[in-house]
Design a protein around this motif. Structure first.
Motif, PDB file in Angstrom:
ATOM      1  N   GLY A 268       0.806  -1.207   0.000  1.00  0.00           N
ATOM      2  CA  GLY A 268       0.000   0.000   0.000  1.00  0.00           C
ATOM      3  C   GLY A 268       0.842   1.261   0.000  1.00  0.00           C
ATOM      4  N   PRO A 269       0.188   2.439   0.124  1.00  0.00           N
ATOM      5  CA  PRO A 269       0.912   3.712   0.071  1.00  0.00           C
ATOM      6  C   PRO A 269       1.724   3.961   1.339  1.00  0.00           C
ATOM      7  CG  PRO A 269      -1.408   4.091   0.549  1.00  0.00           C
ATOM      8  CD  PRO A 269      -1.276   2.632   0.254  1.00  0.00           C
ATOM      9  N   PHE A 270       2.813   4.726   1.173  1.00  0.00           N
ATOM     10  CA  PHE A 270       3.598   5.158   2.321  1.00  0.00           C
ATOM     11  C   PHE A 270       2.989   6.435   2.900  1.00  0.00           C
ATOM     12  CE2 PHE A 270       6.645   2.684  -0.257  1.00  0.00           C
ATOM     13  CZ  PHE A 270       6.919   1.701   0.686  1.00  0.00           C
ATOM     14  N   ASP A 271       3.506   6.848   4.047  1.00  0.00           N
ATOM     15  CA  ASP A 271       2.910   7.983   4.751  1.00  0.00           C
ATOM     16  C   ASP A 271       2.921   9.237   3.886  1.00  0.00           C
ATOM     17  OD1 ASP A 271       2.037   9.091   7.533  1.00  0.00           O
ATOM     18  OD2 ASP A 271       3.564  10.485   6.810  1.00  0.00           O
ATOM     19  N   TYR A 272       1.775   9.862   3.780  1.00  0.00           N
ATOM     20  CA  TYR A 272       1.592  11.037   2.922  1.00  0.00           C
ATOM     21  C   TYR A 272       2.521  12.177   3.340  1.00  0.00           C
ATOM     22  CZ  TYR A 272      -0.767  15.121   0.905  1.00  0.00           C
ATOM     23  OH  TYR A 272      -1.051  16.283   0.221  1.00  0.00           O
ATOM     24  N   THR A 275       6.458  11.326   3.097  1.00  0.00           N
ATOM     25  CA  THR A 275       6.883  11.244   1.699  1.00  0.00           C
ATOM     26  C   THR A 275       6.950  12.630   1.061  1.00  0.00           C
ATOM     27  OG1 THR A 275       5.959   9.024   1.474  1.00  0.00           O
ATOM     28  CG2 THR A 275       6.344  10.242  -0.545  1.00  0.00           C
ATOM     29  N   ASN A 276       5.949  13.469   1.332  1.00  0.00           N
ATOM     30  CA  ASN A 276       5.966  14.817   0.760  1.00  0.00           C
ATOM     31  C   ASN A 276       7.057  15.672   1.376  1.00  0.00           C
ATOM     32  OD1 ASN A 276       3.693  15.534  -1.288  1.00  0.00           O
ATOM     33  ND2 ASN A 276       2.751  14.111   0.159  1.00  0.00           N
ATOM     34  N   LYS A 277       7.432  15.400   2.626  1.00  0.00           N
ATOM     35  CA  LYS A 277       8.574  16.092   3.217  1.00  0.00           C
ATOM     36  C   LYS A 277       9.840  15.782   2.418  1.00  0.00           C
ATOM     37  CE  LYS A 277      11.293  16.319   7.494  1.00  0.00           C
ATOM     38  NZ  LYS A 277      11.021  17.703   7.946  1.00  0.00           N
ATOM     39  N   LEU A 278      10.006  14.520   2.014  1.00  0.00           N
ATOM     40  CA  LEU A 278      11.181  14.138   1.230  1.00  0.00           C
ATOM     41  C   LEU A 278      11.168  14.796  -0.144  1.00  0.00           C
ATOM     42  CD1 LEU A 278      11.390  10.338   2.143  1.00  0.00           C
ATOM     43  CD2 LEU A 278      12.722  12.234   3.097  1.00  0.00           C
ATOM     44  N   VAL A 279       9.993  14.918  -0.740  1.00  0.00           N
ATOM     45  CA  VAL A 279       9.883  15.644  -2.011  1.00  0.00           C
ATOM     46  C   VAL A 279      10.343  17.079  -1.834  1.00  0.00           C
ATOM     47  CG1 VAL A 279       8.270  16.532  -3.743  1.00  0.00           C
ATOM     48  CG2 VAL A 279       8.064  14.166  -2.948  1.00  0.00           C
ATOM     49  N   ASP A 280       9.867  17.727  -0.771  1.00  0.00           N
ATOM     50  CA  ASP A 280      10.241  19.117  -0.514  1.00  0.00           C
ATOM     51  C   ASP A 280      11.750  19.254  -0.299  1.00  0.00           C
ATOM     52  OD1 ASP A 280       7.596  19.866  -0.716  1.00  0.00           O
ATOM     53  OD2 ASP A 280       7.238  19.828   1.457  1.00  0.00           O
ATOM     54  N   LEU A 281      12.347  18.314   0.437  1.00  0.00           N
ATOM     55  CA  LEU A 281      13.783  18.370   0.689  1.00  0.00           C
ATOM     56  C   LEU A 281      14.575  18.210  -0.601  1.00  0.00           C
ATOM     57  CD1 LEU A 281      14.043  16.263   3.989  1.00  0.00           C
ATOM     58  CD2 LEU A 281      14.425  18.734   3.741  1.00  0.00           C
ATOM     59  N   CYS A 282      14.150  17.295  -1.473  1.00  0.00           N
ATOM     60  CA  CYS A 282      14.833  17.126  -2.758  1.00  0.00           C
ATOM     61  C   CYS A 282      14.776  18.415  -3.574  1.00  0.00           C
ATOM     62  CB  CYS A 282      14.202  15.979  -3.545  1.00  0.00           C
ATOM     63  SG  CYS A 282      14.641  14.323  -2.971  1.00  0.00           S
ATOM     64  N   GLU A 283      13.610  19.028  -3.612  1.00  0.00           N
ATOM     65  CA  GLU A 283      13.463  20.259  -4.391  1.00  0.00           C
ATOM     66  C   GLU A 283      14.289  21.390  -3.782  1.00  0.00           C
ATOM     67  OE1 GLU A 283       8.969  19.522  -6.223  1.00  0.00           O
ATOM     68  OE2 GLU A 283       9.227  20.756  -4.415  1.00  0.00           O
ATOM     69  N   ALA A 284      14.298  21.498  -2.455  1.00  0.00           N
ATOM     70  CA  ALA A 284      15.030  22.582  -1.804  1.00  0.00           C
ATOM     71  C   ALA A 284      16.537  22.419  -1.940  1.00  0.00           C
ATOM     72  CB  ALA A 284      14.634  22.651  -0.327  1.00  0.00           C
ATOM     73  N   GLN A 285      17.013  21.180  -1.930  1.00  0.00           N
ATOM     74  CA  GLN A 285      18.447  20.903  -1.979  1.00  0.00           C
ATOM     75  C   GLN A 285      18.977  20.676  -3.393  1.00  0.00           C
ATOM     76  OE1 GLN A 285      20.707  20.728   0.841  1.00  0.00           O
ATOM     77  NE2 GLN A 285      18.965  21.922   1.565  1.00  0.00           N
ATOM     78  N   ALA A 314       8.431   5.895   4.949  1.00  0.00           N
ATOM     79  CA  ALA A 314       8.702   6.359   3.589  1.00  0.00           C
ATOM     80  C   ALA A 314       9.813   5.495   3.019  1.00  0.00           C
ATOM     81  CB  ALA A 314       9.085   7.831   3.567  1.00  0.00           C
ATOM     82  N   LEU A 315       9.912   5.485   1.692  1.00  0.00           N
ATOM     83  CA  LEU A 315      10.880   4.633   1.007  1.00  0.00           C
ATOM     84  C   LEU A 315      11.766   5.483   0.106  1.00  0.00           C
ATOM     85  CD1 LEU A 315      11.926   1.781   0.270  1.00  0.00           C
ATOM     86  CD2 LEU A 315      10.167   1.711  -1.519  1.00  0.00           C
ATOM     87  N   VAL A 316      13.066   5.477   0.400  1.00  0.00           N
ATOM     88  CA  VAL A 316      14.074   6.160  -0.416  1.00  0.00           C
ATOM     89  C   VAL A 316      14.874   5.083  -1.135  1.00  0.00           C
ATOM     90  CG1 VAL A 316      16.189   7.511  -0.345  1.00  0.00           C
ATOM     91  CG2 VAL A 316      14.231   8.199   1.046  1.00  0.00           C
ATOM     92  N   THR A 317      14.916   5.146  -2.462  1.00  0.00           N
ATOM     93  CA  THR A 317      15.579   4.088  -3.213  1.00  0.00           C
ATOM     94  C   THR A 317      16.616   4.652  -4.182  1.00  0.00           C
ATOM     95  OG1 THR A 317      14.178   3.923  -5.203  1.00  0.00           O
ATOM     96  CG2 THR A 317      13.345   2.893  -3.195  1.00  0.00           C
ATOM     97  N   PHE A 318      17.536   3.776  -4.539  1.00  0.00           N
ATOM     98  CA  PHE A 318      18.512   4.022  -5.598  1.00  0.00           C
ATOM     99  C   PHE A 318      18.115   3.090  -6.735  1.00  0.00           C
ATOM    100  CE2 PHE A 318      19.825   1.279  -2.214  1.00  0.00           C
ATOM    101  CZ  PHE A 318      20.207   0.094  -2.822  1.00  0.00           C
TER     102      PHE A 318
END
Length: 391
Positions: A268-272, A275-285, A314-318
């Motif tokens: 199922g889905p990961f925590d909303y 996960t969106n915090k990680l999106v924001d961090l990627c965009e900011a950095q 949340a899931l961070v992958t390479f």
């Protein structure tokens, strides 16, 4: 946001060292020892569970809500199923992988007395004997066998060498580090993730950076058999990021560069919010990233939640090509993952209520439900529907 330097040489050397240590699920003592020693070299306090899972904690400016970052040190492998009368060994897999990728693999069999080298082969391995049948035989674990590099010709001979049902078999990784930045090897899942986590940890320590809150760096030993994080979390952890491979293939959005954020897997889905915090961090950095959904995949997150942990996940992958086979990743992806983990560990807490296991509505999260506003929304509707009534 604090800047920490990624030591690419350390990342590469750490991955090479991890790949050199056999660690199929259930046979992980040696790699647990290596990871513990490496944490000691980095000056990080840690503890091992009874079976060898590892908890390391970096103290934060505040203790709670604690965060966790988890990767797994166990890999795929095999075990002896039975001793055959032809002097060879039937095998069963450890973890979920196809015998197609086992055919031709060099490997080591570990007995109670010592180890032996060998090769996993299809039952019909010689075209000079079986002709075209080598191309038409079935692909399954019942149709491969282990040929050991010892002079035995029957089951009794295998028994005399101390070989027994249940003995562990480690598959050679055969790593290659290419000048272009690609890395090709078995077991990049998840030793590449472990290397990225240790690299991020090293960067934080050398920059003398204190995480925002207590951050646990966890290393599980049984993810490939589905129970990795079921008993490793401490009760103060409110959110957990699993670092693992992201499968690259037609129909998937994963790439071998940048970070691939898993939005959902087969559980199922990961925590909303996480996960969106990680999106924001990627965009900011300025960290390159893409999002993907994995339909035939699960990680340490699933075993943690199934084990009763009330944590955001949340899931961070390479991105890896040919996962659970002859895998390939690019250094760019591992560097990007390490950068994101540093950004996460040093980011401010957005949901302060998570410091407590439960509470009332005050401080509880919310998710957007209103229609997205657009200046040309009326014009868009007119183009789509013309004079049709829109209800």
């Amino acid at each position: 946001m604090t800047q920490c330097e990624i030591d690419s040489g350390y990342l590469r050397d750490t991955l090479a060292a991890l790949l050199s240590i056999p660690s199929p699920s259930g046979y992980t003592d040696r790699i647990a020892r290596w990871c513990g020693e490496e944490l000691g070299r980095l000056g990080v306090e840690y503890e091992l569970t009874r079976r060898g899972a590892i908890r390391a904690r970096l103290k934060g400016r505040k203790a709670q809500p604690a965060r966790a970052i988890i990767s797994h040190i166990d890999t795929l492998g095999a075990q002896v199923a039975r001793l055959q009368e032809n002097g060879r060994v039937s095998v069963v897999p450890i973890g979920h992988w196809s015998s197609r990728f086992a055919e031709g693999a060099r490997c080591t069999l570990f007995t109670r007395q010592g180890s032996y080298r060998g090769t996993i082969l299809p039952l019909k391995a010689s075209g000079h004997v079986y002709g075209d049948e080598i191309d038409t035989q079935a692909t399954s674990w019942e149709h491969v066998e282990l040929r050991l590099d010892i002079a035995v010709h029957d089951a009794a001979g295998l028994h005399d060498h101390g070989i027994a049902t249940g003995d562990f078999i480690a598959i050679d990784p055969q790593p290659e580090f290419i000048e272009s930045g690609f890395i090709v090897s078995r077991h990049l899942d998840d030793k590449a993730g472990v290397a990225a986590v240790l690299t991020a940890l090293k960067a934080l320590i050398e920059a003398d950076v204190t995480p925002t809150v207590d951050t646990l760096f966890l290393f599980s030993i049984s993810e490939e058999i589905g129970v990795g994080a079921s008993s490793i979390l401490t009760h103060d952890v409110a959110s957990m990021i699993a670092v693992d491979n992201g499968a690259c293939a037609p129909g998937q959005n994963s790439r071998e560069t940048g970070v691939t954020l898993g939005m959902a897997d087969m559980t199922g889905p990961f925590d909303y919010h996480l996960t969106n915090k990680l999106v924001d961090l990627c965009e900011a950095q300025g960290i390159p990233f893409q999002r993907d959904v994995f339909r035939h995949y699960r990680s340490d997150n699933a075993s943690a939640v199934e084990g009763g942990a009330d944590v955001r996940t949340a899931l961070v992958t390479f991105g890896i090509d040919a996962s659970h086979g002859y895998e390939r990743v690019h250094m760019n992806a591992l560097q990007s993952v390490a950068r994101l983990l540093i950004a996460y560990a040093t980011s401010e807490v957005q949901i302060g209520r998570d410091a407590e296991p439960s509470g009332g509505l005050e401080g509880f999260t919310d998710q957007p439900v209103e229609p997205a506003e657009s200046e040309d929304s009326d014009e868009g509707a007119e183009r789509l529907f013309g004079d049709m009534p829109v209800s």
